[in-house]
Scaffold this active site. Structure first.
Site, short mmCIF file in Angstrom:
data_model
loop_
_atom_site.label_atom_id
_atom_site.label_comp_id
_atom_site.label_asym_id
_atom_site.label_seq_id
_atom_site.Cartn_x
_atom_site.Cartn_y
_atom_site.Cartn_z
NE ARG A 123 -3.76 0.00 2.00
CZ ARG A 123 -4.29 -0.94 2.79
NH1 ARG A 123 -3.97 -0.99 4.07
NH2 ARG A 123 -5.13 -1.83 2.31
CE1 TYR A 124 0.39 4.23 4.35
CE2 TYR A 124 0.59 1.95 5.07
CZ TYR A 124 -0.02 3.18 5.16
OH TYR A 124 -1.07 3.36 6.04
NE ARG A 127 5.16 2.61 5.80
CZ ARG A 127 5.03 3.77 5.16
NH1 ARG A 127 5.85 4.07 4.18
NH2 ARG A 127 4.08 4.63 5.49
CB CYS A 136 -4.21 -16.11 16.25
SG CYS A 136 -4.08 -14.91 14.92
CB CYS A 140 -8.21 -10.68 19.15
SG CYS A 140 -6.58 -11.00 19.88
CB CYS A 143 -9.21 -10.20 14.75
SG CYS A 143 -7.98 -10.49 13.45
NE ARG A 145 -4.31 -8.70 8.33
CZ ARG A 145 -3.16 -8.39 8.89
NH1 ARG A 145 -2.64 -9.17 9.83
NH2 ARG A 145 -2.49 -7.32 8.51
CG ASP A 304 -9.56 -1.59 11.39
OD1 ASP A 304 -9.33 -0.38 11.30
OD2 ASP A 304 -8.66 -2.46 11.42
CG ASP A 341 -5.45 1.10 8.86
OD1 ASP A 341 -5.19 1.70 7.79
OD2 ASP A 341 -4.80 0.13 9.27
CE LYS A 348 -0.81 1.28 10.33
NZ LYS A 348 -0.51 0.76 8.98
#
Length: 437
Positions: A123-124, A127, A136, A140, A143, A145, A304, A341, A348
Site C-alpha cells: 500500500r505504501y 514498505r 493465532c 481476538c 480482529c 482479519r 476497524d 486506518d 493510517k
C-alpha cells in the site's frame, strides 16, 4: 525466569488436564494444544454457567467466528465479574458479533485489493505487509482479519511465501517489511529463521518488523531458543498488542525483558475498544507500564469496520479525548499516535488534538495542555529547505533515487510539476470543464 505455580494456577490448569505440573504450564506448545475452543470447556474451566438460550446464541456466533483462548490468557479473567472483564471481552465469543451493520466489511482495509501477489499487501511506497502465518494463539474478538480466522484456505504455503519474496526482490523501492498474520512468532523457529534470512539476502531491505501478540496471550513462546535466533537478524523491530494493564503480568514482563535484552526495539499497538480501554486513565496507566518495560507505545487504533465489531467501536471524539489526556500529562514517549486506518485502503490517518490556534504573518499562536496560550515568533530569514532535491548540497543527493511525489507532498515540493491543485475525480465542476472542452 521465576516460575510460580501456585494453588490457584494448579487448580485452574487441572480443569484442563489432570496431574499437570509446572513444566507443562510453562510449555507454550502445551498451552496451544490445550487451548479452550468450545463453550462447554470454557464453562468448566472458568467455573461459570450460561443460560441455555444465551449459550445457543453464543454457539451461533462461534460457528461464524471461532473461539480459541490459551489457558494462560483465560486464567487472567476475573471470574467474579467476568462479563465486565477486559480479558473476557477480548477473547470470548459474544452474541453481538452476529450483528453486521450495512457499513461493515469483511476486508475493511482492502488488504486483498492491494495485494499484488497472494499474502502480500503493498500500500505504501517503501514498505509492505507480508502475511506469513495463519495461526493465532488467541482469536481476538476485535480482529480486523476475522475473515481469515479458522480458514484453512488462507494458510500461506512455502510456495506462496517464496512468491512474496520474489516480489520483494523485484521491487527495489521496498526497504521495510512487516511480517504479520496470524502471528509470525507461532511459526517454528527454523522456518521463521529461513524467512528472515531470505529477506536479509535482498540488498534493498533495511528494516524488518514483526507484529505479534504472543507476549500478551502466550508469553511462554518467548523462549531462549527463539530469542537467540531473532537476535541474529538485526535490525529487527517487534510490535506487540497490549490493550489493557491487566495483560501486563510477571510472565508478559519476562517475555518483554528477554526481547529487549537482546537489543530488539519494542513497540505497542493498542486498539481502542468500548468497554475495555475507552478510558483516559486505563490508556495512560497501560502506556506508562509499557514504557517501564521498555515498550514504546506506537499506535492507538480506532476500531476497524470489520464485520461484527459494532459493539467494540467508540466515537473518534473519545480517541481524541484520550490523547488530550496524555499529551503533557505523561512522558512524551508514552503517548501513542491515534490513527484511523481508512476504510477502503486509504492507510493510517493521524487524528490528534489541535494545538495551533492561529497563524499570523510572522508568528504562530499555540496552546499547551493546560490551556496556556502562547506566541512563537517565526524567523525572518527565508533560507529554509526549498524542497528542490535536484543538486542538493546538504549531503542527500547521492543517498538514493528520487521518489514519485503524491498527495500534499506533491504540492509542497518545488521540484514537482506544475500541479497546483489535487482535484477528486467525478466532481461536477471539472466534468463541466471537460465537456465544454
Amino acid at each position: 525466569m521465576e516460575k510460580i505455580f501456585d494453588k490457584k494456577h494448579k487448580d485452574f490448569a487441572e480443569k484442563i488436564s489432570k496431574n499437570i505440573g509446572l513444566e507443562e504450564w510453562y510449555d507454550w506448545k502445551w498451552q496451544l494444544k490445550n487451548s479452550i475452543r468450545d463453550i462447554d470447556t470454557f464453562e468448566e474451566v472458568i467455573g461459570i454457567k450460561f443460560h441455555e438460550d444465551e449459550k445457543a446464541e453464543l454457539q451461533e456466533a462461534a460457528d461464524v467466528f471461532p473461539l480459541s483462548i490459551t489457558p494462560y490468557y483465560a486464567s487472567l479473567i476475573d471470574v467474579k465479574n467476568f462479563r465486565e472483564d477486559p480479558i473476557f471481552k477480548q477473547s470470548f465469543v459474544g452474541v453481538e458479533e452476529l450483528i453486521t451493520e450495512n457499513f461493515e466489511m469483511a476486508d475493511p482495509l482492502a488488504e486483498d485489493k492491494d495485494s499484488p501477489v497472494p499474502g502480500l499487501t503493498h500500500r505504501y511506497p517503501d514498505r509492505i505487509l507480508f502475511y506469513i502465518s495463519h495461526a493465532c494463539a488467541v482469536y481476538c474478538r476485535h480482529c480486523t482479519r476475522k475473515r481469515k480466522v479458522g480458514d484453512t484456505d488462507s494458510i500461506p504455503s512455502k510456495k506462496q511465501i517464496e512468491k512474496g519474496l520474489d516480489y520483494i526482490r523485484n521491487n527495489p523501492q521496498i526497504r521495510d517489511v512487516l511480517l504479520s498474520g496470524g502471528d509470525p512468532l507461532l511459526l517454528p523457529d527454523d522456518y521463521l529463521d529461513w524467512i528472515l534470512t531470505e529477506l536479509w539476502s535482498i540488498p534493498h531491505i533495511e528494516v524488518i518488523r514483526i507484529g505479534t501478540r504472543v507476549p500478551v496471550v502466550l508469553p511462554y513462546r518467548i523462549t531462549d531458543e527463539l530469542v537467540n535466533m531473532l537476535k541474529k537478524h538485526h535490525p529487527l523491530w517487534i510490535n506487540t498488542h497490549f490493550n489493557h494493564i491487566k495483560e501486563i503480568t510477571k510472565s508478559s514482563k519476562n517475555a518483554l525483558r528477554k526481547l529487549a535484552d537482546v537489543g530488539i526495539p519494542l513497540g505497542n499497538q493498542s486498539v481502542l475498544l468500548r468497554g475495555v480501554n475507552d478510558c483516559p486513565n486505563v490508556i495512560k496507566k497501560l502506556n506508562q507500564k509499557l514504557a517501564a518495560n521498555r515498550v514504546r507505545p506506537y499506535y492507538l487504533f480506532q476500531c476497524d469496520l470489520s464485520e461484527g465489531l459494532s459493539h467494540f467501536r467508540t466515537s473518534v471524539r473519545k480517541g481524541v479525548e484520550i490523547i488530550e489526556s496524555l499529551i503533557g500529562h505523561t512522558s512524551g514517549f508514552a503517548v501513542p499516535r491515534y490513527v484511523v486506518d481508512a476504510p477502503g485502503g486509504g492507510g493510517k490517518i493521524p487524528v490528534m488534538p489541535n494545538y495551533v490556534i492561529s497563524w499570523g504573518t510572522d508568528r504562530v499562536i499555540l496552546r499547551n495542555y493546560e490551556g496556556v496560550i502562547t506566541t512563537y515568533k517565526e524567523p525572518e530569514h527565508q533560507d529554509d529547505c526549498s524542497k528542490d532535491c535536484t543538486g542538493c548540497e546538504r549531503g542527500l543527493a547521492e543517498e538514493g533515487e528520487e521518489h514519485d511525489l503524491v498527495g500534499i507532498e506533491k504540492l509542497l515540493f518545488n521540484s514537482a510539476d506544475d500541479t497546483i491543485s489535487l482535484v477528486p475525480q467525478g466532481t461536477e465542476r471539472i466534468d463541466k470543464r471537460d465537456n465544454n472542452g
